[in-house]
Design a protein around this motif. Sequence first.
Motif, PDB file in Angstrom:
ATOM      1  N   GLU A 167     -15.137  -6.096 -23.419  1.00 36.29           N
ATOM      2  CA  GLU A 167     -15.083  -7.557 -23.377  1.00 36.29           C
ATOM      3  C   GLU A 167     -13.890  -8.043 -24.188  1.00 36.29           C
ATOM      4  O   GLU A 167     -13.463  -7.382 -25.145  1.00 36.29           O
ATOM      5  CB  GLU A 167     -16.366  -8.157 -23.966  1.00 36.29           C
ATOM      6  CG  GLU A 167     -17.529  -8.235 -22.993  1.00 36.29           C
ATOM      7  CD  GLU A 167     -17.423  -9.419 -22.032  1.00 36.29           C
ATOM      8  OE1 GLU A 167     -16.430 -10.167 -22.147  1.00 36.29           O
ATOM      9  OE2 GLU A 167     -18.317  -9.591 -21.207  1.00 36.29           O
ATOM     10  N   ASP A 168     -13.368  -9.210 -23.818  1.00 38.16           N
ATOM     11  CA  ASP A 168     -12.213  -9.747 -24.543  1.00 38.16           C
ATOM     12  C   ASP A 168     -12.496 -11.066 -25.238  1.00 38.16           C
ATOM     13  O   ASP A 168     -11.635 -11.559 -25.973  1.00 38.16           O
ATOM     14  CB  ASP A 168     -11.024  -9.920 -23.596  1.00 38.16           C
ATOM     15  CG  ASP A 168     -11.239 -11.043 -22.584  1.00 38.16           C
ATOM     16  OD1 ASP A 168     -12.373 -11.184 -22.089  1.00 38.16           O
ATOM     17  OD2 ASP A 168     -10.265 -11.765 -22.292  1.00 38.16           O
ATOM     18  N   ILE A 173     -18.515 -10.698 -25.881  1.00 33.19           N
ATOM     19  CA  ILE A 173     -18.875  -9.701 -26.895  1.00 33.19           C
ATOM     20  C   ILE A 173     -20.292  -9.949 -27.393  1.00 33.19           C
ATOM     21  O   ILE A 173     -21.070  -9.005 -27.585  1.00 33.19           O
ATOM     22  CB  ILE A 173     -17.860  -9.719 -28.057  1.00 33.19           C
ATOM     23  CG1 ILE A 173     -16.526  -9.119 -27.579  1.00 33.19           C
ATOM     24  CG2 ILE A 173     -18.388  -8.963 -29.269  1.00 33.19           C
ATOM     25  CD1 ILE A 173     -15.397  -9.254 -28.565  1.00 33.19           C
ATOM     26  N   VAL A 183     -19.813  -1.736 -28.047  1.00 32.46           N
ATOM     27  CA  VAL A 183     -18.979  -2.838 -27.564  1.00 32.46           C
ATOM     28  C   VAL A 183     -17.521  -2.614 -27.977  1.00 32.46           C
ATOM     29  O   VAL A 183     -17.219  -2.402 -29.145  1.00 32.46           O
ATOM     30  CB  VAL A 183     -19.460  -4.191 -28.122  1.00 32.46           C
ATOM     31  CG1 VAL A 183     -18.662  -5.329 -27.496  1.00 32.46           C
ATOM     32  CG2 VAL A 183     -20.951  -4.366 -27.869  1.00 32.46           C
ATOM     33  N   GLY A 185     -13.851  -4.400 -28.036  1.00 33.56           N
ATOM     34  CA  GLY A 185     -13.054  -5.611 -27.900  1.00 33.56           C
ATOM     35  C   GLY A 185     -11.709  -5.232 -27.302  1.00 33.56           C
ATOM     36  O   GLY A 185     -10.948  -4.474 -27.914  1.00 33.56           O
ATOM     37  N   THR A 195     -12.154 -10.575 -31.586  1.00 31.64           N
ATOM     38  CA  THR A 195     -12.997  -9.443 -31.183  1.00 31.64           C
ATOM     39  C   THR A 195     -13.652  -8.790 -32.400  1.00 31.64           C
ATOM     40  O   THR A 195     -14.054  -7.634 -32.345  1.00 31.64           O
ATOM     41  CB  THR A 195     -12.169  -8.397 -30.420  1.00 31.64           C
ATOM     42  OG1 THR A 195     -11.087  -7.957 -31.255  1.00 31.64           O
ATOM     43  CG2 THR A 195     -11.606  -8.976 -29.128  1.00 31.64           C
ATOM     44  N   GLN A 197     -16.462  -8.974 -33.734  1.00 36.63           N
ATOM     45  CA  GLN A 197     -17.864  -8.559 -33.649  1.00 36.63           C
ATOM     46  C   GLN A 197     -18.051  -7.298 -32.801  1.00 36.63           C
ATOM     47  O   GLN A 197     -19.172  -6.800 -32.669  1.00 36.63           O
ATOM     48  CB  GLN A 197     -18.708  -9.694 -33.056  1.00 36.63           C
ATOM     49  CG  GLN A 197     -18.719 -10.960 -33.908  1.00 36.63           C
ATOM     50  CD  GLN A 197     -19.161 -10.694 -35.336  1.00 36.63           C
ATOM     51  OE1 GLN A 197     -20.233 -10.149 -35.568  1.00 36.63           O
ATOM     52  NE2 GLN A 197     -18.336 -11.083 -36.298  1.00 36.63           N
ATOM     53  N   ALA A 198     -16.971  -6.761 -32.253  1.00 36.37           N
ATOM     54  CA  ALA A 198     -17.057  -5.545 -31.450  1.00 36.37           C
ATOM     55  C   ALA A 198     -17.122  -4.309 -32.347  1.00 36.37           C
ATOM     56  O   ALA A 198     -16.694  -4.334 -33.505  1.00 36.37           O
ATOM     57  CB  ALA A 198     -15.852  -5.445 -30.516  1.00 36.37           C
TER      58      ALA A 198
END
Length: 226
Positions: A167-168, A173, A183, A185, A195, A197-198
């Motif tokens: 996810e970007d 995310i 996950v 980023g 990002t 939280q990745a």
Amino acid sequence: MKTKAVLFDFDGVIADTEQGATKYLEKAFDKYHIQLTEDQRRSYIGTDGRKQTEEILKDAGVSVSVEEFFKERAKLGSYYENSPDLKPISGLEDFLKLLKRKDIKTGIVSSTNCRLIITALNRMHLIHYFDAIICGDMVEHKKPDPEGYLTAMQYVDAGPKECIILEDSPTGIKAAVNAKATVVGFKGSEIKQDTSQADLVWETYEEAIRWFRHADAHLNLAERDF
């Protein structure tokens, strides 16, 4: 645990659509003499845009429903269907080929309408790479709700701990984190987003390929030690 599936967002992860799609959005707002701010443009990233559109129209005093607005927007075409600039992000196809060779399932989970995603994938000759495609009009709850990702996991027969999600955007995310997968980023699109939280960050698909090869080396070593 061995990775059984890699799930991708579309916008900013499969194709760098966000700037181009915004131009079509701005054309629609121009019909109502509304100019978007930079914050308003960015607020659309990773969402279906309905909530933002309703607020923007209301704040501008334009008595047009969201449904009417998107009908007018559709008449203008879309980046997914019409832009000659649509193309996969650099290195993506090599990464997808690697995943296929490793027998790792792949899927797309997007907040964008299914017709647009399928059209874009066909135009880029990528659709055959994916085992599952879940779009915004196929779920009851969109990102940041994990419904789309959890549904895709069922189709690819993989549990959350067996999946990697790319996810970007912060919204995407959050959906991936809520799905309890690993996950990533992804930073390979033109618009760089938060990002933090990745679990991992990949700047490019070349980095993704190196990561998988490195992971394979560690797995093979562990199996020999065992």
